[in-house]
Design an enzyme around this catalytic site. Structure first.
Site, short mmCIF file in Angstrom:
data_model
loop_
_atom_site.label_atom_id
_atom_site.label_comp_id
_atom_site.label_asym_id
_atom_site.label_seq_id
_atom_site.Cartn_x
_atom_site.Cartn_y
_atom_site.Cartn_z
N SER A 15 -5.28 -4.74 -8.51
CA SER A 15 -5.46 -3.67 -7.52
C SER A 15 -6.79 -2.95 -7.72
O SER A 15 -7.19 -2.63 -8.84
CB SER A 15 -4.32 -2.66 -7.64
OG SER A 15 -4.60 -1.54 -6.83
N SER A 17 -7.23 -0.01 -6.32
CA SER A 17 -6.96 1.41 -6.08
C SER A 17 -7.41 2.32 -7.23
O SER A 17 -7.98 3.39 -6.97
CB SER A 17 -5.47 1.63 -5.78
OG SER A 17 -5.16 1.06 -4.53
N THR A 62 2.62 -0.28 -3.04
CA THR A 62 2.22 -1.46 -2.29
C THR A 62 3.31 -2.51 -2.38
O THR A 62 4.44 -2.24 -2.82
CB THR A 62 0.82 -1.92 -2.74
OG1 THR A 62 0.40 -2.97 -1.88
CG2 THR A 62 0.79 -2.39 -4.18
N LYS A 66 7.22 -0.89 -0.29
CA LYS A 66 6.95 0.18 0.69
C LYS A 66 8.23 0.71 1.35
O LYS A 66 8.32 1.90 1.64
CB LYS A 66 5.95 -0.31 1.74
CG LYS A 66 4.56 -0.47 1.17
CD LYS A 66 3.55 -0.95 2.18
CE LYS A 66 2.18 -1.07 1.52
NZ LYS A 66 1.15 -1.53 2.44
N ASP A 78 6.57 11.98 9.55
CA ASP A 78 6.93 11.12 10.69
C ASP A 78 6.34 9.72 10.56
O ASP A 78 6.94 8.74 10.98
CB ASP A 78 6.42 11.72 12.00
CG ASP A 78 7.31 12.86 12.45
OD1 ASP A 78 8.42 13.00 11.89
OD2 ASP A 78 6.88 13.62 13.34
N ASN A 87 3.47 4.29 1.95
CA ASN A 87 2.49 3.80 0.97
C ASN A 87 1.97 4.94 0.09
O ASN A 87 1.19 4.71 -0.83
CB ASN A 87 1.32 3.08 1.66
CG ASN A 87 0.32 4.05 2.27
OD1 ASN A 87 0.69 5.16 2.65
ND2 ASN A 87 -0.92 3.65 2.36
N GLY A 240 -9.21 -6.95 4.84
CA GLY A 240 -8.54 -5.67 4.65
C GLY A 240 -9.20 -4.73 3.66
O GLY A 240 -8.62 -3.69 3.33
P1 ATR Z 1 4.12 -6.76 3.29
O1 ATR Z 1 4.43 -5.41 2.72
O2 ATR Z 1 2.80 -7.36 2.84
O3 ATR Z 1 4.26 -6.82 4.78
P2 ATR Z 1 6.65 -8.04 3.13
O4 ATR Z 1 7.36 -6.83 3.62
O5 ATR Z 1 7.27 -8.86 2.04
O6 ATR Z 1 5.20 -7.72 2.64
O7 ATR Z 1 6.40 -8.97 4.42
C1 ATR Z 1 5.74 -10.16 4.28
C2 ATR Z 1 5.50 -10.75 5.67
O8 ATR Z 1 4.83 -12.01 5.51
C3 ATR Z 1 6.77 -11.05 6.44
O9 ATR Z 1 6.50 -10.92 7.81
C4 ATR Z 1 7.03 -12.50 6.05
O10 ATR Z 1 7.83 -13.22 6.94
P3 ATR Z 1 9.45 -13.15 6.82
O11 ATR Z 1 9.86 -11.94 7.57
O12 ATR Z 1 9.89 -14.41 7.42
O13 ATR Z 1 9.75 -13.06 5.34
C5 ATR Z 1 5.63 -13.04 6.07
N1 ATR Z 1 5.42 -14.27 5.30
C6 ATR Z 1 5.48 -14.40 3.95
N2 ATR Z 1 5.19 -15.66 3.58
C7 ATR Z 1 4.95 -16.36 4.73
C8 ATR Z 1 4.58 -17.69 5.03
N3 ATR Z 1 4.40 -18.62 4.07
N4 ATR Z 1 4.39 -18.06 6.33
C9 ATR Z 1 4.55 -17.13 7.32
N5 ATR Z 1 4.90 -15.84 7.10
C10 ATR Z 1 5.09 -15.46 5.83
#
Ligand code: ATR
Length: 280
Positions: A15, A17, A62, A66, A78, A87, A240
């Site tokens: 990180s 941060s 993170t 979250k 909100d 976050n 990002g």
């Molecule tokens: P973040 O806080 O980074 O959003 P998260 O809440 O774990 O992390 O969400 C990860 C996102 O990446 C989700 O939309 C996940 O899809 P699912 O809802 O099906 O889990 C998506 N994601 C993770 N790995 C993926 C992959 N190999 N291909 C497509 N989407 C993926």
């Protein structure tokens, strides 16, 4: 003793941060101590409590914590309440107060740093997890046009679309059917795919003359999507890092009452990020 701050998540060792907040603190002349603390869903509550007991007054949260952060808080702004993800945590007398600066961080990076006019942009959001939830309301508030959400697990896209509560403007679609959706002026990768798997290739048909591709990740995790954006002729490909600095500045303001100057920190980190990417 200096004030204690931390970022929680897993993996967390890379990180940026702590470095960002140290730079902001230097600018503002504030004495603070900011560290990265490894915590997963199973041990986050206990680790956060131990941090508070040791004098911790503010935290960033993170991946993948979250949602849990919003659940553990005793009060919510909100911005954290509407989507159930936080976050930023601020220690108050009654417990933790949760907020979410991801959305404003992204919008500031796109509009102030990259000078993009978001108004009316037909937008594709890939992903429906904590990152996607954090940014979607701010994008709508910034005036984007129609928002299409696609996700590996379609039900999560449906849930996010429902939560946003604008059925005429926000639509969930199957990721497998994305080719039929036409061109987008803003394409955002909010998946964690490149931190453990890979995102299936996206069709070129999504890209038009003005398309801007944005990855919420930075460094190595952003490389595949940025490469896709360049190969398909997107007008801009933005990772990002800028959002990371901007959301940090908003968290800093919540804790310390002053908004730091982000440009110098972003410039310094851009060099650092490039070095990270080229390092083996
Ligand atoms: P973040 O806080 O980074 O959003 P998260 O809440 O774990 O992390 O969400 C990860 C996102 O990446 C989700 O939309 C996940 O899809 P699912 O809802 O099906 O889990 C998506 N994601 C993770 N790995 C993926 C992959 N190999 N291909 C497509 N989407 C993926």
């Amino acid at each position: 003793m200096s004030q204690q701050f931390a970022v929680f998540g897993t993996p967390i060792s890379h990180s940026l941060s702590p470095q960002i907040h140290a730079a902001f603190a230097g600018q503002a002349g504030i004495d603070l101590h900011y560290v990265a603390i490894e915590a997963g869903p199973a041990d986050f509550a206990a680790t956060l409590q131990a941090f508070a007991d040791a004098g911790g007054v503010g935290a960033n949260v993170t991946l993948p914590l979250k949602q849990l952060a919003a659940e553990l808080a005793s009060s919510l702004d909100d911005r954290a309440k509407c989507m159930g993800v936080a976050n930023t945590l601020v220690r108050k007398a009654g417990g933790w107060h949760a907020d979410n600066t991801d959305g404003i961080g992204l919008v500031r990076d796109l509009t102030d740093r990259h000078r993009l006019d978001l108004r009316g942009r037909r937008t594709l959001l890939i992903g429906a997890g904590g990152g996607a939830r954090g940014i979607a309301p701010a994008l709508l508030d910034a005036g984007i046009g129609a928002l299409f959400i696609v996700n590996r697990t379609p039900e999560h896209a449906d849930t996010l679309a429902d939560l946003l509560g604008q059925p005429g403007r926000v639509h969930s679609r199957y990721l497998g059917d994305v080719e039929a959706l036409g061109e987008f002026e803003l394409i955002i990768n909010a998946t964690s795919a490149n931190r453990g798997g890979t995102l299936a290739p996206l069709p070129r048909s999504l890209v038009g003359r003005r398309s801007v591709a944005v990855d919420l990740s930075y460094g190595e995790a952003a490389i595949p999507f940025m490469a896709w954006a360049r190969a398909t002729g997107c007008h801009d490909a933005i990772d990002g890092l800028g959002m990371l600095v901007e959301q940090a500045a908003e968290s800093f303001k919540l804790w310390h009452g002053v908004r730091p100057d982000t440009n110098a920190v972003f410039a310094a980190l851009s060099g650092h990020a490039a070095a990270l990417v080229t390092a083996d």
